[in-house]
Enzyme design. Structure first.
Site, PDB file in Angstrom:
ATOM      1  N   CYS A   4      27.718 -12.353  25.271  1.00  0.00           N
ATOM      2  CA  CYS A   4      26.254 -12.895  25.235  1.00  0.00           C
ATOM      3  C   CYS A   4      25.951 -14.034  26.230  1.00  0.00           C
ATOM      4  CB  CYS A   4      25.801 -13.091  23.943  1.00  0.00           C
ATOM      5  SG  CYS A   4      24.312 -13.523  23.860  1.00  0.00           S
ATOM      6  N   HIS A  46      24.476 -17.174  17.279  1.00  0.00           N
ATOM      7  CA  HIS A  46      23.936 -15.920  17.708  1.00  0.00           C
ATOM      8  C   HIS A  46      23.074 -15.077  16.771  1.00  0.00           C
ATOM      9  CE1 HIS A  46      23.791 -12.164  20.554  1.00  0.00           C
ATOM     10  NE2 HIS A  46      23.908 -11.620  19.407  1.00  0.00           N
ATOM     11  N   HIS A  91      19.575 -12.149  22.325  1.00  0.00           N
ATOM     12  CA  HIS A  91      20.101 -13.117  21.652  1.00  0.00           C
ATOM     13  C   HIS A  91      18.608 -13.834  21.483  1.00  0.00           C
ATOM     14  CE1 HIS A  91      22.575 -17.357  21.253  1.00  0.00           C
ATOM     15  NE2 HIS A  91      21.305 -17.524  20.800  1.00  0.00           N
ATOM     16  N   HIS A  93      15.191 -15.570  21.280  1.00  0.00           N
ATOM     17  CA  HIS A  93      14.697 -16.691  22.234  1.00  0.00           C
ATOM     18  C   HIS A  93      13.200 -16.627  22.128  1.00  0.00           C
ATOM     19  CE1 HIS A  93      15.502 -13.432  24.681  1.00  0.00           C
ATOM     20  NE2 HIS A  93      14.381 -13.654  25.617  1.00  0.00           N
TER      21      HIS A  93
HETATM   22  P1  5GP Z   1      13.461 -11.369  27.310  1.00  0.00           P
HETATM   23  O1  5GP Z   1      14.688 -10.961  26.921  1.00  0.00           O
HETATM   24  O2  5GP Z   1      12.461 -11.890  26.594  1.00  0.00           O
HETATM   25  O3  5GP Z   1      12.883  -9.996  28.174  1.00  0.00           O
HETATM   26  O4  5GP Z   1      13.723 -12.050  28.664  1.00  0.00           O
HETATM   27  C1  5GP Z   1      14.956 -12.747  28.940  1.00  0.00           C
HETATM   28  C2  5GP Z   1      14.621 -13.934  29.980  1.00  0.00           C
HETATM   29  O5  5GP Z   1      15.827 -14.575  30.113  1.00  0.00           O
HETATM   30  C3  5GP Z   1      14.186 -13.639  31.385  1.00  0.00           C
HETATM   31  O6  5GP Z   1      12.837 -14.088  31.545  1.00  0.00           O
HETATM   32  C4  5GP Z   1      15.104 -14.127  32.169  1.00  0.00           C
HETATM   33  O7  5GP Z   1      14.491 -14.526  33.522  1.00  0.00           O
HETATM   34  C5  5GP Z   1      16.065 -15.114  31.443  1.00  0.00           C
HETATM   35  N1  5GP Z   1      17.562 -15.019  31.819  1.00  0.00           N
HETATM   36  C6  5GP Z   1      18.402 -13.993  31.888  1.00  0.00           C
HETATM   37  N2  5GP Z   1      19.505 -14.592  32.083  1.00  0.00           N
HETATM   38  C7  5GP Z   1      19.277 -15.784  32.583  1.00  0.00           C
HETATM   39  C8  5GP Z   1      20.412 -16.671  32.850  1.00  0.00           C
HETATM   40  O8  5GP Z   1      21.638 -16.293  32.866  1.00  0.00           O
HETATM   41  N3  5GP Z   1      19.965 -17.940  32.892  1.00  0.00           N
HETATM   42  C9  5GP Z   1      18.712 -18.431  32.603  1.00  0.00           C
HETATM   43  N4  5GP Z   1      18.409 -19.644  32.730  1.00  0.00           N
HETATM   44  N5  5GP Z   1      17.615 -17.519  32.230  1.00  0.00           N
HETATM   45  C10 5GP Z   1      18.228 -16.121  32.185  1.00  0.00           C
HETATM   46 ZN    ZN Z   2      24.320 -14.748  21.891  1.00  0.00          ZN
END
Ligand code: 5GP
Ligand code: ZN
Length: 105
Positions: A4, A46, A91, A93
């Protein structure tokens, strides 16, 4: 969870621009921001989604939002949390965004 991405960020196995952290949470910049301020508030442990997180962590996430607003002197913020097919990273957020208008600061 070994595979993850947010677990890896929480354990400092991969880099992220960390804004702040607490015993239970880490806050870092989204690497594809859609606002001048776009942070992700993430439990270090997690949990896949709201379906399996405890209420005490949710309260800490709420307190973190208010702390961020105070410390960054924001007059407004917006939060978004995706669930199910809308959620790309499995995960839990919360997206914390601000700065859409210059009056937000
Ligand atoms: P969701 O799961 O709510 O659709 O969005 C996941 C968010 O995580 C996205 O806005 C994406 O840009 C961000 N994200 C995904 N992978 C990474 C990463 O490795 N580093 C960071 N800082 N943000 C990430
Ligand atoms: Zn996780």
């Amino acid at each position: 969870m070994t595979d993850c991405i947010f677990c890896k960020i929480a354990r400092k196995k991969i880099p992220a621009e960390v804004i702040t952290e607490s015993e239970d949470l880490v806050v870092f910049k989204d690497n594809q921001p859609n606002a001048p301020i776009h942070y992700l508030i993430v439990p270090k442990k997690h949990y896949e989604s709201f379906s399996d997180v405890s209420d005490d962590i949710l309260i800490k996430m709420k307190e973190m939002m208010l702390t961020l607003a105070k410390e960054k002197e924001l007059k407004a913020f917006r939060i978004v949390a995706n669930w199910g097919d809308y959620q790309a990273v499995k995960h839990l957020h919360i997206h914390f965004t601000s700065g859409f208008k210059k009056e937000d600061y």
